[in-house]
Design a protein around this motif. Structure first.
Motif, PDB file in Angstrom:
ATOM      1  N   CYS A  78     -47.738   8.295 -46.014  1.00  0.00           N
ATOM      2  CA  CYS A  78     -49.205   8.259 -46.114  1.00  0.00           C
ATOM      3  C   CYS A  78     -49.700   7.783 -47.466  1.00  0.00           C
ATOM      4  O   CYS A  78     -50.919   7.739 -47.692  1.00  0.00           O
ATOM      5  CB  CYS A  78     -49.787   9.625 -45.777  1.00  0.00           C
ATOM      6  N   ARG A  79     -48.821   7.469 -48.381  1.00  0.00           N
ATOM      7  CA  ARG A  79     -49.185   6.767 -49.614  1.00  0.00           C
ATOM      8  C   ARG A  79     -48.538   5.399 -49.557  1.00  0.00           C
ATOM      9  O   ARG A  79     -47.389   5.261 -49.143  1.00  0.00           O
ATOM     10  CB  ARG A  79     -48.732   7.544 -50.851  1.00  0.00           C
ATOM     11  N   LYS A  80     -49.275   4.392 -49.968  1.00  0.00           N
ATOM     12  CA  LYS A  80     -48.812   3.019 -49.750  1.00  0.00           C
ATOM     13  C   LYS A  80     -47.460   2.743 -50.398  1.00  0.00           C
ATOM     14  O   LYS A  80     -46.577   2.137 -49.796  1.00  0.00           O
ATOM     15  CB  LYS A  80     -49.874   2.036 -50.256  1.00  0.00           C
ATOM     16  N   ALA A  81     -47.296   3.177 -51.663  1.00  0.00           N
ATOM     17  CA  ALA A  81     -46.025   2.937 -52.350  1.00  0.00           C
ATOM     18  C   ALA A  81     -44.899   3.693 -51.672  1.00  0.00           C
ATOM     19  O   ALA A  81     -43.780   3.162 -51.512  1.00  0.00           O
ATOM     20  CB  ALA A  81     -46.134   3.334 -53.821  1.00  0.00           C
ATOM     21  N   SER A  82     -45.158   4.918 -51.239  1.00  0.00           N
ATOM     22  CA  SER A  82     -44.124   5.711 -50.582  1.00  0.00           C
ATOM     23  C   SER A  82     -43.732   5.106 -49.240  1.00  0.00           C
ATOM     24  O   SER A  82     -42.557   5.132 -48.864  1.00  0.00           O
ATOM     25  CB  SER A  82     -44.613   7.144 -50.380  1.00  0.00           C
ATOM     26  N   LEU A  83     -44.702   4.569 -48.515  1.00  0.00           N
ATOM     27  CA  LEU A  83     -44.403   3.909 -47.248  1.00  0.00           C
ATOM     28  C   LEU A  83     -43.449   2.745 -47.467  1.00  0.00           C
ATOM     29  O   LEU A  83     -42.436   2.599 -46.760  1.00  0.00           O
ATOM     30  CB  LEU A  83     -45.695   3.428 -46.594  1.00  0.00           C
ATOM     31  N   VAL A  84     -43.750   1.906 -48.448  1.00  0.00           N
ATOM     32  CA  VAL A  84     -42.890   0.754 -48.739  1.00  0.00           C
ATOM     33  C   VAL A  84     -41.502   1.227 -49.150  1.00  0.00           C
ATOM     34  O   VAL A  84     -40.486   0.717 -48.660  1.00  0.00           O
ATOM     35  CB  VAL A  84     -43.521  -0.131 -49.830  1.00  0.00           C
ATOM     36  N   ARG A  85     -41.438   2.200 -50.041  1.00  0.00           N
ATOM     37  CA  ARG A  85     -40.155   2.727 -50.502  1.00  0.00           C
ATOM     38  C   ARG A  85     -39.352   3.305 -49.338  1.00  0.00           C
ATOM     39  O   ARG A  85     -38.140   3.092 -49.218  1.00  0.00           O
ATOM     40  CB  ARG A  85     -40.378   3.807 -51.558  1.00  0.00           C
ATOM     41  N   THR A  86     -40.010   4.077 -48.510  1.00  0.00           N
ATOM     42  CA  THR A  86     -39.329   4.726 -47.391  1.00  0.00           C
ATOM     43  C   THR A  86     -38.722   3.706 -46.441  1.00  0.00           C
ATOM     44  O   THR A  86     -37.560   3.831 -46.020  1.00  0.00           O
ATOM     45  CB  THR A  86     -40.313   5.639 -46.637  1.00  0.00           C
ATOM     46  N   LEU A  87     -39.505   2.684 -46.087  1.00  0.00           N
ATOM     47  CA  LEU A  87     -39.003   1.661 -45.167  1.00  0.00           C
ATOM     48  C   LEU A  87     -37.886   0.845 -45.810  1.00  0.00           C
ATOM     49  O   LEU A  87     -36.872   0.526 -45.165  1.00  0.00           O
ATOM     50  CB  LEU A  87     -40.148   0.754 -44.725  1.00  0.00           C
ATOM     51  N   LYS A  88     -38.026   0.508 -47.090  1.00  0.00           N
ATOM     52  CA  LYS A  88     -36.982  -0.253 -47.778  1.00  0.00           C
ATOM     53  C   LYS A  88     -35.691   0.555 -47.903  1.00  0.00           C
ATOM     54  O   LYS A  88     -34.588   0.025 -47.687  1.00  0.00           O
ATOM     55  CB  LYS A  88     -37.471  -0.698 -49.160  1.00  0.00           C
ATOM     56  N   ASP A  89     -35.826   1.822 -48.276  1.00  0.00           N
ATOM     57  CA  ASP A  89     -34.634   2.665 -48.412  1.00  0.00           C
ATOM     58  C   ASP A  89     -33.899   2.795 -47.086  1.00  0.00           C
ATOM     59  O   ASP A  89     -32.654   2.760 -47.039  1.00  0.00           O
ATOM     60  CB  ASP A  89     -35.027   4.057 -48.923  1.00  0.00           C
ATOM     61  N   TYR A  90     -34.652   2.948 -46.013  1.00  0.00           N
ATOM     62  CA  TYR A  90     -34.031   3.069 -44.694  1.00  0.00           C
ATOM     63  C   TYR A  90     -33.276   1.793 -44.339  1.00  0.00           C
ATOM     64  O   TYR A  90     -32.116   1.846 -43.888  1.00  0.00           O
ATOM     65  CB  TYR A  90     -35.103   3.354 -43.647  1.00  0.00           C
ATOM     66  N   CYS A  91     -33.919   0.648 -44.531  1.00  0.00           N
ATOM     67  CA  CYS A  91     -33.275  -0.618 -44.189  1.00  0.00           C
ATOM     68  C   CYS A  91     -32.037  -0.871 -45.061  1.00  0.00           C
ATOM     69  O   CYS A  91     -31.020  -1.388 -44.582  1.00  0.00           O
ATOM     70  CB  CYS A  91     -34.269  -1.773 -44.322  1.00  0.00           C
ATOM     71  N   GLU A  92     -32.134  -0.488 -46.322  1.00  0.00           N
ATOM     72  CA  GLU A  92     -30.986  -0.655 -47.209  1.00  0.00           C
ATOM     73  C   GLU A  92     -29.837   0.251 -46.767  1.00  0.00           C
ATOM     74  O   GLU A  92     -28.676  -0.182 -46.722  1.00  0.00           O
ATOM     75  CB  GLU A  92     -31.388  -0.326 -48.643  1.00  0.00           C
ATOM     76  N   GLU A  93     -30.146   1.490 -46.430  1.00  0.00           N
ATOM     77  CA  GLU A  93     -29.108   2.425 -45.994  1.00  0.00           C
ATOM     78  C   GLU A  93     -28.442   1.954 -44.709  1.00  0.00           C
ATOM     79  O   GLU A  93     -27.223   2.064 -44.544  1.00  0.00           O
ATOM     80  CB  GLU A  93     -29.730   3.806 -45.778  1.00  0.00           C
ATOM     81  N   LYS A  94     -29.247   1.418 -43.779  1.00  0.00           N
ATOM     82  CA  LYS A  94     -28.723   0.983 -42.484  1.00  0.00           C
ATOM     83  C   LYS A  94     -28.247  -0.473 -42.509  1.00  0.00           C
ATOM     84  O   LYS A  94     -27.790  -0.982 -41.491  1.00  0.00           O
ATOM     85  CB  LYS A  94     -29.801   1.136 -41.411  1.00  0.00           C
TER      86      LYS A  94
END
Length: 377
Positions: A78-94
């Motif tokens: 729900c915060r723009k920077a956190s949304l970007v970080r969350t999606l990037k971290d997930y894609c990097e992990e997977k």
């Protein structure tokens, strides 16, 4: 005779939706709910501001079922920077490529203080950042595509506050460095689908997560429309580029000229799509929206999981989307405390209570419901 009412507290005014929920519970004909003072410790439901909720005080009374109207930790999307970080971290992990529905985005942090660096006999003062950001990656991306337009948005900004649009990445980074909060600098969607009069819009969708983390999409939505014709060569013309209601109402003399309150609803949008593309909202747009919502909330489920806690949570989210002229849907942001179009408010509130609250606290009497407009996805 003992009072059999369920009890709720309203700790803060909160969003307009939860203010309406409180009113609805008190006026519903079954009389199952009673409002008690905000500092009460004995209650079943807490309605409040998501940034001020005393989660540590929930679940303290044995045998008392309690539920709160926000999931703790929902700021991860729900915060723009956190949304970007969350999606990037997930894609990097997977080991996945970034989701195609997310515009190319970089998180930029302003300097937090200074440090003195000594090299030989020379002393240099440089800015130290609160954490590593992505300005170097952004600059490299901009160098590869120098004509791309970028939009800078404050991570927790609202009502269009602080947004800048430019093809000059350096000036956007410089602007961020003069601030005190994180920004997302994102590739601007410069080929949007346009309505009559050549105007931009975005789509607000309401998504409900109930206490079992079942996800529901509200059947209605609203297009927030621009007041002016889209002008890709005039990036400073904010009311042509940003569809935020507050900004449009404040800055444009044409506010309300095309749609009342600059709001278009699904039935009219469906007719527009049918006339222009020969395909409707249900076939062209909504399947993309459902897929994006399920993906985002699936990624963060473990971070919001309340298993093992002594209280329950539910939350209404506002997902904001843009559609380009190829009918591709892009995710813009997720709002943790969304307002609702006045036209839809009463039905949304009734559907929210029926879906998220009544299963935990069965009404004592008969309730005359309208249609429940939340569909499980």
């Amino acid at each position: 005779m003992a009072d059999l009412s369920y009890l709720f507290v309203q700790r803060d005014a909160g969003s307009s939706v939860y203010t309406a929920v409180a009113k609805y519970l008190q006026t519903r004909e079954d009389k199952s709910w009673k409002k008690v003072p905000r500092d009460s410790t004995r209650f079943n439901l807490m309605l409040g501001d998501r940034n001020k909720l005393p989660y540590s005080k929930l679940g303290q009374i044995r045998g008392l079922t309690q539920v709160v109207n926000y999931y703790r930790g929902s700021d991860v999307i729900c915060r723009k920077a956190s949304l970007v970080r969350t999606l990037k971290d997930y894609c990097e992990e997977k080991k996945l490529h970034m989701f195609e529905w997310m515009p190319t985005s970089f998180v930029i942090y302003p300097p937090c203080d200074q440090e003195v660096v000594v090299i030989g006999e020379e002393k240099f003062v440089r800015q130290r950042r609160s954490r590593s950001d992505e300005r170097d990656q952004l600059k490299k991306c901009a160098e590869r595509e120098p004509h791309v337009i970028w939009i800078a948005k404050s991570s927790n900004g609202a009502k269009g506050d602080g947004i800048q649009i430019s093809s000059d990445v350096g000036s956007l980074v410089q602007m961020v460095d003069s601030q005190r909060k994180a920004y997302v600098i994102q590739r601007y969607i410069d080929s949007p689908l346009l309505l009559s009069g050549g105007r931009k819009f975005d789509i607000r969708c309401w998504v409900l997560i109930d206490a079992t983390y079942t996800i529901y999409l509200y059947r209605e939505g609203v297009l927030r429309t621009a007041s002016e014709e889209y002008e890709p060569d005039r990036l400073d013309h904010l009311t042509a580029h940003l569809t935020n209601h507050a900004l449009q109402q404040e800055l444009s003399e044409n506010f309300g000229k095309y749609e009342v309150g600059n709001e278009m609803f699904y039935d009219e949008f469906d007719s527009f799509l049918q006339d222009k593309y020969g395909v409707g909202l249900a076939a062209a747009i909504l399947p993309q929206i459902r897929s994006i919502v399920k993906t985002c909330l699936g990624i963060v489920q473990s971070k919001l999981n309340t298993t093992g806690l002594d209280f329950w949570s539910f939350q209404l989210l506002g997902f904001d989307f843009m559609v380009d002229n190829d009918l591709k849907v892009w995710l813009l942001e997720v709002n943790g405390a969304p307002a609702c179009a006045q036209k839809l408010l009463s039905s949304l509130v009734q559907s929210l209570v029926e879906t998220a609250i009544d299963p935990l606290f069965v009404p004592y009497g008969q309730v005359q419901y309208g249609p429940n407009l939340f569909d499980q996805i």
